[in-house]
Each structure stands twice: as C-alpha cells, then as structure tokens.
Design a protein around this motif. Sequence first.
Motif, PDB file in Angstrom:
ATOM      1  N   ILE A 116       0.921  -1.182  -0.213  1.00 34.18           N
ATOM      2  CA  ILE A 116       0.621  -0.260   0.190  1.00 34.18           C
ATOM      3  C   ILE A 116       0.860   1.453   0.080  1.00 34.18           C
ATOM      4  O   ILE A 116       0.711   2.024  -0.852  1.00 34.18           O
ATOM      5  CB  ILE A 116      -1.087   0.097   1.359  1.00 34.18           C
ATOM      6  N   ILE A 117       1.911   0.833   0.947  1.00 31.62           N
ATOM      7  CA  ILE A 117       2.966   1.954   0.737  1.00 31.62           C
ATOM      8  C   ILE A 117       3.848   2.503  -0.043  1.00 31.62           C
ATOM      9  O   ILE A 117       3.634   3.743  -0.340  1.00 31.62           O
ATOM     10  CB  ILE A 117       3.613   2.230   2.001  1.00 31.62           C
ATOM     11  N   SER A 118       3.995   1.366  -1.038  1.00 30.59           N
ATOM     12  CA  SER A 118       5.231   1.960  -2.143  1.00 30.59           C
ATOM     13  C   SER A 118       3.533   1.719  -3.329  1.00 30.59           C
ATOM     14  O   SER A 118       3.964   3.313  -4.473  1.00 30.59           O
ATOM     15  CB  SER A 118       5.896   0.641  -2.305  1.00 30.59           C
ATOM     16  N   ASN A 119       2.367   1.446  -3.045  1.00 31.32           N
ATOM     17  CA  ASN A 119       2.210   1.966  -4.331  1.00 31.32           C
ATOM     18  C   ASN A 119       1.471   3.513  -4.263  1.00 31.32           C
ATOM     19  O   ASN A 119       1.175   4.238  -5.402  1.00 31.32           O
ATOM     20  CB  ASN A 119       0.371   1.466  -4.570  1.00 31.32           C
ATOM     21  N   CYS A 120       1.286   4.418  -3.191  1.00 30.80           N
ATOM     22  CA  CYS A 120       1.213   5.323  -3.222  1.00 30.80           C
ATOM     23  C   CYS A 120       2.424   6.124  -4.225  1.00 30.80           C
ATOM     24  O   CYS A 120       2.112   7.154  -4.186  1.00 30.80           O
ATOM     25  CB  CYS A 120       1.081   5.650  -1.154  1.00 30.80           C
ATOM     26  N   LYS A 121       3.531   5.445  -3.012  1.00 33.05           N
ATOM     27  CA  LYS A 121       4.684   7.060  -3.398  1.00 33.05           C
ATOM     28  C   LYS A 121       4.733   6.679  -5.142  1.00 33.05           C
ATOM     29  O   LYS A 121       4.998   7.830  -5.589  1.00 33.05           O
ATOM     30  CB  LYS A 121       6.366   5.686  -3.099  1.00 33.05           C
ATOM     31  N   SER A 122       4.054   5.585  -5.531  1.00 39.24           N
ATOM     32  CA  SER A 122       5.009   4.576  -7.405  1.00 39.24           C
ATOM     33  C   SER A 122       3.340   5.812  -7.613  1.00 39.24           C
ATOM     34  O   SER A 122       3.866   5.965  -9.138  1.00 39.24           O
ATOM     35  CB  SER A 122       4.842   3.513  -7.644  1.00 39.24           C
ATOM     36  N   LEU A 123       2.540   5.856  -7.661  1.00 34.66           N
ATOM     37  CA  LEU A 123       1.345   5.668  -8.544  1.00 34.66           C
ATOM     38  C   LEU A 123       1.114   7.728  -7.942  1.00 34.66           C
ATOM     39  O   LEU A 123       0.925   8.077  -9.207  1.00 34.66           O
ATOM     40  CB  LEU A 123      -0.129   5.063  -7.772  1.00 34.66           C
ATOM     41  N   PHE A 124       1.660   8.800  -6.506  1.00 34.45           N
ATOM     42  CA  PHE A 124       0.987   9.777  -6.523  1.00 34.45           C
ATOM     43  C   PHE A 124       2.288  10.130  -5.728  1.00 34.45           C
ATOM     44  O   PHE A 124       2.354  11.516  -5.761  1.00 34.45           O
ATOM     45  CB  PHE A 124       0.213   9.676  -5.498  1.00 34.45           C
ATOM     46  N   ARG A 125       3.757  10.025  -5.914  1.00 30.41           N
ATOM     47  CA  ARG A 125       4.641  10.523  -5.371  1.00 30.41           C
ATOM     48  C   ARG A 125       4.074  10.998  -3.799  1.00 30.41           C
ATOM     49  O   ARG A 125       4.705  12.346  -3.727  1.00 30.41           O
ATOM     50  CB  ARG A 125       5.543  11.714  -6.393  1.00 30.41           C
TER      51      ARG A 125
END
Length: 823
Positions: free
Chosen positions: A16-25
């Motif tokens: 979840i945390i890494s998705n948030c980063k890669s999708l939305f910075r």
Amino acid sequence: MSNTSWFNKDEFKKNIISNCKSLFRKNIDEADKQQLFQSVAYAVKEIIIDRWIATQKEYAKQDKKTVYYMSMEFLMGRALGNNMINLMAYDEMKEVLEELGMDINVIEDQEPDAALGNGGLGRLAACFLDSLATLEYPAYGCGIRYKYGMFKQEIKDGYQVEVPDNWLKDGNPFEIKRSEYPTVVKFGGYVRSYRDEKTGRDMFVQEDYRAVTAIPYDVPVVGYGVNTVNTLRIWDAEPVDTFNLSSFDKGDYQKAVEEENLAKNIVEVLYPNDNHYAGKELRLKQQYFFVSASVQRAIAQYKERHDDVRKLYEKVTFQLNDTHPTVAVAELMRILMDEEGLEWDEAWDVTTKTVAYTNHTIMAEALEKWPIELFSRLLPRIYQIVEEINRRFVEEIKAKYPGNQDKIRKMAIIYDGQVKMANLAICAGYSVNGVAKLHTEILEKQELKDFYEMMPEKFNNKTNGITQRRFLLHANPLLAAWITDKIGDGWITDLTQLKKLKVYVDDAKCQQELMQIKYKNKVRLAKYIKEHNGIDVDPNSIFDVQVKRLHEYKRQLLNILHVMYLYNEVKKNPDMDIKPRTFIFGAKAAAGYKIAKQTIKLINSVADVINNDASINGKIKVVFIENYRVSNGEIIFAAADVSEQISTASKEASGTGNMKFMLNGAMTLGTMDGANVEIVQEVGIENAVIFGLSSDEVIRYENEGGYDPMEIFNNDQNIREVLMELINGKYSPDDTERFRDIYNSLLNNQGGRRADTYFILKDFRSYADAQKIINERYSDEKAWAKSMMLNIASAGKFSSDRTIEEYVHDIWKLEKVHIPDVK
Ligand code: GPQ
C-alpha cells in the motif's frame, strides 16, 4: 476451503505504501482519500493477479467447456470490499488499514460504482459472475466498457436531474487493458458475392464498410474461498487505423473521420432504459460491436487448441442475457461459413448447439424489433444470414402447420418489415428459459405459446438468485456475524444452511438480538439519509422500503397514493393507533420517461408536505433516497423492515430486490408476481403480506379490454379524495396541473391505452388492507422478530449459487476446474 494463512500483513502494508509512492509521489499521510483507495486497490489486485494467472493457466491445461455470458449490462457495483471478502481476508485487511490510520468504510466509499447496467438484468449478470467463480466454473462475462455508465441522479426541487457518470475519471485499478487482442468489427457497406472457382463455393465479402477496432479490458472476478479468478471482458472501441488520417486521398480521409466518430460514439454511454426498447441505431451498433468481438475471440481461443470448429459446442456455450446480444446467432453463422468454410447445415448444427437464450420480461414495449431498412443497412451480411434462417424456419412452420398463416405471423423472424430478435433467439437457441416459475409458465401458456407448442423441449425455468457474499456478508456484517455465531459459516457458500436458524425462531434472546441488529442497521441508514438528504428519520419507526427502477408496472404510484390516503386518515383521526412509519423510496427514471419522472416529483412533493406537518407527530415520514444504486442499496436492504414488491401481477418477471430484502430479514408486502410467489412458498403465507389481483385475473381483464376505474372513483370516497388531491394543488400549490397526467393515466383511456393500465385503483383497497396488517403485526414485536428470523431462515433457495448450478446442470453442462494454491 482455503484459509488465510497465505495472507502476509507486512507485505500488504508495504505494498500500500509503495503503491502510494509510485502512483502519486506521496506518503500515505499526504495522500487524499481517492489516492488511498487507489493504493489499497492496487495492493489487493497484487494478490488477485497470481490467482488470476493460475486460473487461466489451469483452464488452458484442462480445456473444459466454458460459458460466455453475453450481456449488454453488468451492474457490478464496487469491487474493493467484495474482492477483500471473496479473498476471505476482509478482517485482516481492515486491520492493516486501521494500523495505517485508515477507516475501511471511508476507503471503500471512494470507489465509484461500476454502474454498467440499469437494474435487475444487469445486477443478475453480476451475481452470476460471482457464483460462477465461487463454484469454480470456467466462465467469461462479455460486455461493453461504457465510458459513461448509468447516470447519477440528483434531486433538484423534487425533480430528477441526470448527471453523467464519469466512472473512469480516476482510472479503474482492477482492470487490465489487453492491447494484444485487437479485434476488428465491420459495419455497413455492401456484400459482394462470387464463386470460388477452386472450391466451387459461393463466397460473400463485405465491401466499402466502416470498421472499428475492439480492444478488450479484463476485470477479475474473484471466487469466494477458492483460487478461481474468472474474467469479465468488456470491450472498448478504437479507430481502426489512425494512420489513414494523414492521407490526402479525399475518400480515405472522409472514411477515417467517420471511423473515428464511430469508435468514439459506440461505447460512449449505456442506454438508460429498463424494460423498454427505444429502437436507436447506435444501440444496434453497440450490440453487434461487443457480440462480434466476443464471438471472434472465443472462436480464436478455441482454435488455439482445436482444429475442428464443427465441435465448437463441446467447449463453448453462449448464454444470451435477453435478446440484446441475439445478433450472436447470425455472427456465429457468418464466421463459421465465411471464415471457417462450413456449409450452411454444418454451421447451423454448431450454432443451435452453442447458443441459449434467457427471457427477462413479457412487457410488450421491451421486445426488440428492428426495421429491416436499418438492420440491413448497418449489418448487410448479417441480414442476409437472418433472411436465410427465417426462410428455412418459415418452411418448417408451414410443414408443421400447413395453411396456418397465423403461426407464421407470430413466429417468423422477419415479418411486417421488422426483424424480431426474440423469435431469432428462440428459433436458434438450444434452450429458452424464464427467470421465475410464474414467469416461465406465462411464457409457455401465453406470450410464447406457439413456440412452446412447436418446441417444448427447449423451454425451462431458472428462478433468479442473488449472491449472499455481497448482499449479506458484505452488506450486513452484524447479521452475518450473528448467523455465523449461531450456525457456523457454511451458509456463505451454501445458503440452504440458513434453515438451521429455524430452531431459534421462538428463542426470546435470539429474537431480541435480531431486533437489535435491525435497529443498528436502521441507525446506519438514518445516518446515511441525514448526510445525503438532510432528513431526520426515526430508527424506531417501521422502515418501509421500495427501491427499484421507476416503472409504471412496478407501481411506485400505488405506494405513494396509499401514503397520501394514510396521511388523510391520520389527519382525520389524530388518535389513530398507528406505528410510526418511514416510507423510503429510491428509483431512477429513464431520462425520457415522462410519467415516471412526474412520479418522482410527486413522491418528493408528498414528502415535503407530510414531513413538514408537525401536527402528525412524525407518525409518517417520506424519504426519497437520491441516486439509488448497488452501493447504497447494500445499506438500504440491511435496514428494511418491510419490502415493497407491489408490481401488477404477471408483469415482474422475477424481481431480485425482493430476495435481497428477505435475506436481510424484511417482511415482503407484495403481489403474487414473479419470484414473490416462490418467496411465499418458502417462508409461508403467514410470514408475508400478500394482496391484489392474481396474474390470471390481470390477464383475464386485459383480454377483456380492461376494467372501469371510474366505478371505483365514483364509489370509493377515500380513493376519490386522494385522486382529487393530485389536481387540487394540495401537493402542487404553485401549479395545480403538475400531476394532471398521472390523474388522467388512472381515469381516462388515452390513444389506445387503457385507463389505469396497471390496475392501481383496482388493487388499492386490498393494498391498504395489507398495509393495516403490517401495522398490526409490527405491534407484536416478538411475533415480528420470529417472522423476520423465518424470512432469513427460508431465503436459502434464493442464492445465485443455486441458480447457477441449475444452469450448469440443465443447460451449459460445465465441469468444475479446481485451481491449486498459488504460493
Ligand atoms: N429486467 Cl427485459 C431488467 O432489469 N431490465 C430489462 O430490460 C428486462 C428485464 C429485469 C426484470 O424486470 C426483473 O423482473 C428480473 O428479476 C430481472 O430482469 C432479472 O431477471
């Protein structure tokens, strides 16, 4: 059944945390709610993907027969919560979200409903996909990826306003674009025929056509407690060759622009008509578009593993969800003959063993009939094939019924300048089914009588069902947990186990617990109503609910006229003994359906007057819930005490909302129509309240040309008073004419339409009596709780799992494919 030992909390959290980063910075504490939803959804998809891959691999390996459920509509609702539930990891995932500071309800609330459907027909398709995956059957849903789904309904000044449903605005995290399967679909032009000198065969080639490229998007359908992940394949349209746009050749340029427009228009929007055929050219384009693409792909896939297309039916079956995808019959013939080189008889043999048809209505205005001119212009080769099917079929009819022109008039596929899609589906289908016992009987004895007499072996009934995973386990967690506590969790995949609850029906503690759960669900709905409608409702009042599409035959008008009557009664006798009642409505009207829209305005106008009359002490409240759809439906069903199923007998093919209410413990107040008949049979007549004309009586009146509503108007003072209030300004002080059309529709014959077509006044007294019985029964809390428990305990038949097993056994002949664990 699998357990959740596979679930890795830390990995899920990390994802979840890494998705948030890669999708939305962004870090999750910086992301907005929509971004959090996306991050969570992609983390869930990560888990689904491995099972999805494993499922498709196992299907390829085992090569079992597959059903292609062809439907213009899939009313899926939200996916996130349902996927978590079906992975059996809802609670664990909820915990992770909590640890990350998120509320699962808030996250789920960010997801737009996938509203690629109008109502019952589209939702049935969605429930079927859930059951097929859960029961481990190889299946595809085939449909259209509408850019705009069912419109959003806003209520402004009491009127419905339609707002476009831009559901893909933020992207759909679960879907996968399959650019590797572009499929060309051709429209228009003409058919050139010639003789192939080598083979001596007559050949048919479509020339000077307009084409679009269909691009599939795959959506995963997760089975509950199994590793099966099936595919809903919905098609987008793209222009065939944008390259041509740069061409300076004028003809090509013109063609390129046309093809670009065709592609853009074809998947733009879902037609918002329920049980009504509008005859629009674009609609036929949509039908052929997704049918042609789906059939082409199915055959291509078959040919990857088999070389004899004459045996297609051993591995493939196409179920037509109503007549909307019926061009599949001719499209399959076309591919088999023009592309695979089969002779007519061979192709017909394959087609009639591959295609099956479900009928969902007897309403005449829903029957699809295309003008020959339109049909043959848009689909010239398909029309030729339909003509030949018709020619041969008419020969058959003549042989069987010599000299009987009436049989031809009724059964021919092409007649009176029109192509009749139901007749084509019945002629070519190897199975024809209705969706409830009564409905199938009416098909056999009335609407499709001639077909039934000619080919009785094709006809069968498949009573509809609903998925308990969404409409109980997800929609009503309190009740689900209570049931599991009493009888274990077997009901989640075998709903008949609910009957084990019967030993508790007289247990006072159980009764209280059940009433308490209902109360809490009513508080939840009251909160929703307050937030979305700004109206205060009392969770101690009876929640009397009618949610479904707005249609005259469903008789929301009967309901609101009764509310007007009840209000008059309470005003006349302030001491009247009535349990406080909240009448809750939710319904979308087709954008062009005038009288339906007036009915919405009437409901809201009555609500305004009654809710603001302090003198009745809140004994009656009326609420119209804006934008009724799958997601808020889940909250509504859980909170209902009374389920209004009041269609004119014979008109509602089945109904499925009726089943959702029953499963959540509501008492049915209904006519002997559709599946209500079977609900009563399961729960016992004493645990429902039944009123009104029977379907036989309705049909008899109709054959005799109707009845005289003026007689009722003249003789029943209360009814007359209510009707006069439609035109005396009581509910429309600024415009006494506002509800004149409704008034007229009840009392006057108008241009070939009988006064009170749907027997509202005829059934009014018996409905009012039934409402009195509800009032009395609710006053005895224990008896009510017992009835509620009996309704839940008797709902086992109405699982779509049962329905699907019947389709599999009687029609599709599928075998299960078990998907082994992934990791
Ligand atoms: N139904 Cl023909 C629709 O929702 N839309 C349609 O266009 C047609 C039928 C419904 C029908 O009215 C209900 O009684 C059924 O329960 C439902 O299909 C599913 O079979």
